[in-house]
Design a protein around this motif. Structure first.
Motif, PDB file in Angstrom:
ATOM      1  N   UNK A  10       1.191  -0.908   0.123  1.00 22.92           N
ATOM      2  CA  UNK A  10       0.237  -0.146   0.067  1.00 22.92           C
ATOM      3  C   UNK A  10       1.039   1.230  -0.653  1.00 22.92           C
ATOM      4  N   UNK A  11       2.052   1.503   0.146  1.00 22.84           N
ATOM      5  CA  UNK A  11       3.396   2.772  -0.102  1.00 22.84           C
ATOM      6  C   UNK A  11       4.159   2.249  -1.226  1.00 22.84           C
ATOM      7  N   UNK A  12       4.492   3.685  -2.079  1.00 16.66           N
ATOM      8  CA  UNK A  12       4.765   4.188  -2.763  1.00 16.66           C
ATOM      9  C   UNK A  12       6.460   3.272  -2.711  1.00 16.66           C
ATOM     10  N   UNK A  13       6.901   1.991  -3.972  1.00 19.07           N
ATOM     11  CA  UNK A  13       7.573   1.250  -3.797  1.00 19.07           C
ATOM     12  C   UNK A  13       9.098   2.175  -4.852  1.00 19.07           C
ATOM     13  N   UNK A  14       9.390   2.342  -3.708  1.00 20.31           N
ATOM     14  CA  UNK A  14      11.029   2.580  -4.974  1.00 20.31           C
ATOM     15  C   UNK A  14      11.834   1.853  -4.695  1.00 20.31           C
ATOM     16  N   UNK A  15      11.474   0.659  -5.803  1.00 20.06           N
ATOM     17  CA  UNK A  15      12.453  -0.202  -6.618  1.00 20.06           C
ATOM     18  C   UNK A  15      14.162   0.348  -7.162  1.00 20.06           C
ATOM     19  N   UNK A  16      15.056  -0.731  -6.606  1.00 19.84           N
ATOM     20  CA  UNK A  16      16.331  -0.083  -6.912  1.00 19.84           C
ATOM     21  C   UNK A  16      16.647  -1.114  -8.753  1.00 19.84           C
ATOM     22  N   UNK A  17      16.720  -0.505 -10.130  1.00 17.87           N
ATOM     23  CA  UNK A  17      16.879  -0.900 -10.692  1.00 17.87           C
ATOM     24  C   UNK A  17      18.505  -0.699 -11.308  1.00 17.87           C
ATOM     25  N   UNK A  18      18.920  -1.438 -12.680  1.00 15.48           N
ATOM     26  CA  UNK A  18      19.318  -1.158 -13.233  1.00 15.48           C
ATOM     27  C   UNK A  18      19.046  -0.274 -14.317  1.00 15.48           C
ATOM     28  N   UNK A  19      19.564   0.529 -14.494  1.00 17.35           N
ATOM     29  CA  UNK A  19      19.271   1.439 -15.875  1.00 17.35           C
ATOM     30  C   UNK A  19      20.185   1.270 -17.221  1.00 17.35           C
ATOM     31  N   UNK A  20      19.830   1.433 -18.255  1.00 16.65           N
ATOM     32  CA  UNK A  20      20.815   1.686 -19.136  1.00 16.65           C
ATOM     33  C   UNK A  20      20.198   2.744 -20.386  1.00 16.65           C
ATOM     34  N   UNK A  21      21.362   2.089 -21.198  1.00 15.41           N
ATOM     35  CA  UNK A  21      20.235   3.083 -22.190  1.00 15.41           C
ATOM     36  C   UNK A  21      19.867   1.973 -23.216  1.00 15.41           C
ATOM     37  N   UNK A  22      18.700   2.537 -23.889  1.00 17.51           N
ATOM     38  CA  UNK A  22      18.214   2.228 -25.134  1.00 17.51           C
ATOM     39  C   UNK A  22      17.699   3.031 -26.239  1.00 17.51           C
TER      40      UNK A  22
END
Lengths: 402, 402
Positions: free
Chosen positions: B334-346
């Motif tokens: 029920x809370x906003x979740x800040x999920x750790x992610x691996x970002x890359x360029x596309x």
């Protein structure tokens, strides 16, 4: 005349990593480690509570009522096992007593001191399992990693207090020219204030290196040689001015008479054609143009990636993005032109406009901008067309809270 | 319970700029100046040659032949005017003699020592005009500017050797909990190594601040109060742990018994719900959760923008971009979740994948990633859908030369 990319390749081929040094874990921030960092123990080291609550063996639960038979603060250990139907009050971080596998948070309990009633419970919940983050023997931070705050935290969790990182590159900076006075001097007719030493020093610091100011070489072969020799105490020598074809351009001659080998001289670009790269006593020597903008742009393209490579970095080139032109631009010349531009966001993309007069002496063209628009020779673009832009800084993408 | 944005607003409202200090121009790099910097003179101070070549009065040219009547090195001044048909050899940076308005570079000349033949010439070419970069009295660097290398160069060109910048924020960092041992200690049953102090200190340094480590407060009201008091020597106090509802959570009580005013407690987010912000003797105090990931994420969202604001920055929030999901993700809570992610360029956009187990104790979820995916409560996204990602670092966008 070599292209920008050929020059970058030729230079980077000559750059080898610096030695490493041992620093405290703190000072490792934003530097690169040459070693694998292996977990010396499981993290966490034991099953422990993720919440302040009550712990028990879920399998032993018959109804939603448990007797509270103890209190376990963080840092305390209980070795005596519990009986079915018993619970222990437990604080975040405390290891679970033998046999316990579940924690129910204080909020989910009706607390009657001696006993509790569970309002909600799920087997195995709110327990951080031994080794769930990291297993003993695992390579947690591989050699070649850039250390960000999270790596500093992880190294600390692994008990690390000091570690090896690549040494900061020490960069000797030399300006040349009888017309130059240092800032703080009284201006005089025919004289200019030396600003290149300071903009280049700032660029060195920004790349994580340490500048070493050699001052100003007079326009004589002797003075130029003497100053360059002094710079060989550093890891890199960066010189501005005196590298053209003029009668008073002694930089090339000085490098050669000291036994340096010039890899190339002149790069097909604007600003910044006169640019020499040499190795002298094994040290890379960059002779950049004297014009303030040409010096800074050449540093960006050739010196910065070299410093980063020497300090162990793998990602050494500024990002290049596509941006939509706000107005028409043209490159009438025969060399690729790096036009200083002001980049901003436009939806999910970028837009860019020129910063005006592109004279290579006009430092304002960089002050007003944050990117370099790459215009091929004899090219012409209309407003709205897409061009490639090298981003010098990305502050413009950060948000303001209004 | 306040939202992330409400908490940010409430905190930033309380943050005022720190005092300023005078530093040498060097040390101003990546800091903010509180003053307008006004040009004390024209830059360049006189019309001068942009090339090594020959200078003359274009209007006096009758054919492509000129007599060479002198030599003007950089730093030298010639006050005697030339006659029509006469030229002076001139080096880059030397001021043009009276009446001269054009320079032709050495390469564009047939040089016969006493006289030259012009191969190509254009009126007014290769001359840097007095004041073409900057005019005396102009505001070159306005108050509130962030000083990049080009600003450092420009300040030097304006003769500046020292200047005022906002002081670096000094940030006291306190970990709490009887279970904690400092890195370097021998691990013991029930104990954990304190990593939060070090990851937070690195985050402070990364933001341009100065960390001040207060060590570990024991789980007593007295110890917690004593340590917090010691932290009031700094500009900010950042505490981790002890801010929940447990019997041994003394941080809120300690702040209140010292006379602090708690603005809010608990933010509607995951990780990191228990988070209190207070002011105590006029100093902002942040009580962050004790879980390593929750502590670092809370720092990112609340402490970092505050430090930047106090140090005079206008752009204080990390960039947020849209990214395409590599795999489905869901936030069942029920809370906003800040999920750790691996970002890359596309291509010209971004793609992102989760870093796996999102337990708030699992520091590896941050080690493996570079961004925070913002998932609203009870949301579900398919692979290929677009989500918002806050970028923690942008190293991934830099290029490698292969």
């Amino acid at each position: 005349m070599v292209s920008i990319e050929e020059a970058q390749r030729a230079i980077l081929q000559e750059i080898t990593p610096l030695q490493t040094e041992k620093v405290s874990v703190f000072q490792g921030l934003n530097r690169v480690t040459p070693e694998d960092h292996i977990a010396p123990w499981d993290i966490p080291p034991a099953d422990n509570s993720a919440m302040d609550g009550f712990t028990f063996d879920y399998a032993g639960l018959t109804d939603n009522r448990l007797d509270v038979v103890g209190f376990l603060a963080a840092g305390e250990v209980r070795t005596a096992p519990l009986l079915p139907g018993e619970a222990v009050k437990i604080m975040t971080g405390a290891p679970l007593p033998p046999g316990c596998d579940t924690v129910v948070p204080i909020e989910d309990v009706e607390d009657h001191q001696d006993w509790i009633r569970l309002k909600a419970v799920k087997a195995g919940n709110h327990v951080r399992l031994r080794g769930e983050d990291i297993r003993e023997g695992e390579v947690v931070i591989p050699a070649g990693s850039l250390l960000r705050p999270q790596e500093i935290g992880m190294l600390s969790a692994m008990g690390c207090t000091s570690l090896a990182v690549y040494r900061r590159a020490r960069v000797a900076i030399l300006s040349t020219g009888d017309e130059l006075l240092e800032p703080g001097s009284t201006p005089a007719p025919g004289k200019l204030i030396n600003s290149n030493s300071y903009s280049l020093a700032a660029q060195v610091i920004d790349a994580g290196g340490e500048p070493l100011l050699l001052g100003i070489a007079a326009d004589t072969l002797e003075s130029t040689k003497e100053k360059i020799l002094a710079g060989l105490n550093a890891d890199f020598v960066v010189i501005t001015g005196g590298v053209s074809v003029g009668d008073r351009d002694f930089v090339k001659a000085a490098i050669e008479s000291l036994g340096g080998e010039i890899t190339f001289w002149k790069v097909n670009m604007k600003p910044g054609k006169p640019l020499a790269f040499a190795t002298l006593e094994g040290k890379p020597v960059f002779a950049l143009p004297g014009n303030p903008v040409a010096a800074m742009v050449s540093f960006e393209l050739f010196v910065r990636p070299s410093l980063l490579k020497a300090m162990g970095h793998r990602n050494i080139l500024r990002p290049v993005v596509k941006a939509e032109l706000c107005e028409p631009v043209a490159n009438k010349g025969g060399r690729p032109h790096l036009v200083r531009g002001l980049v901003s966001r436009a939806g999910e993309g970028y837009r860019v406009s020129s910063t005006g007069d592109q004279s290579s002496g006009r430092l304002s063209s960089l002050i007003l901008g944050n990117g370099l628009i790459k215009l091929p020779p004899e090219s012409r673009y209309a407003a709205g067309e897409s061009v490639e832009v090298l981003l010098l800084d990305r502050g413009f993408e950060m948000g303001q809270l209004t």
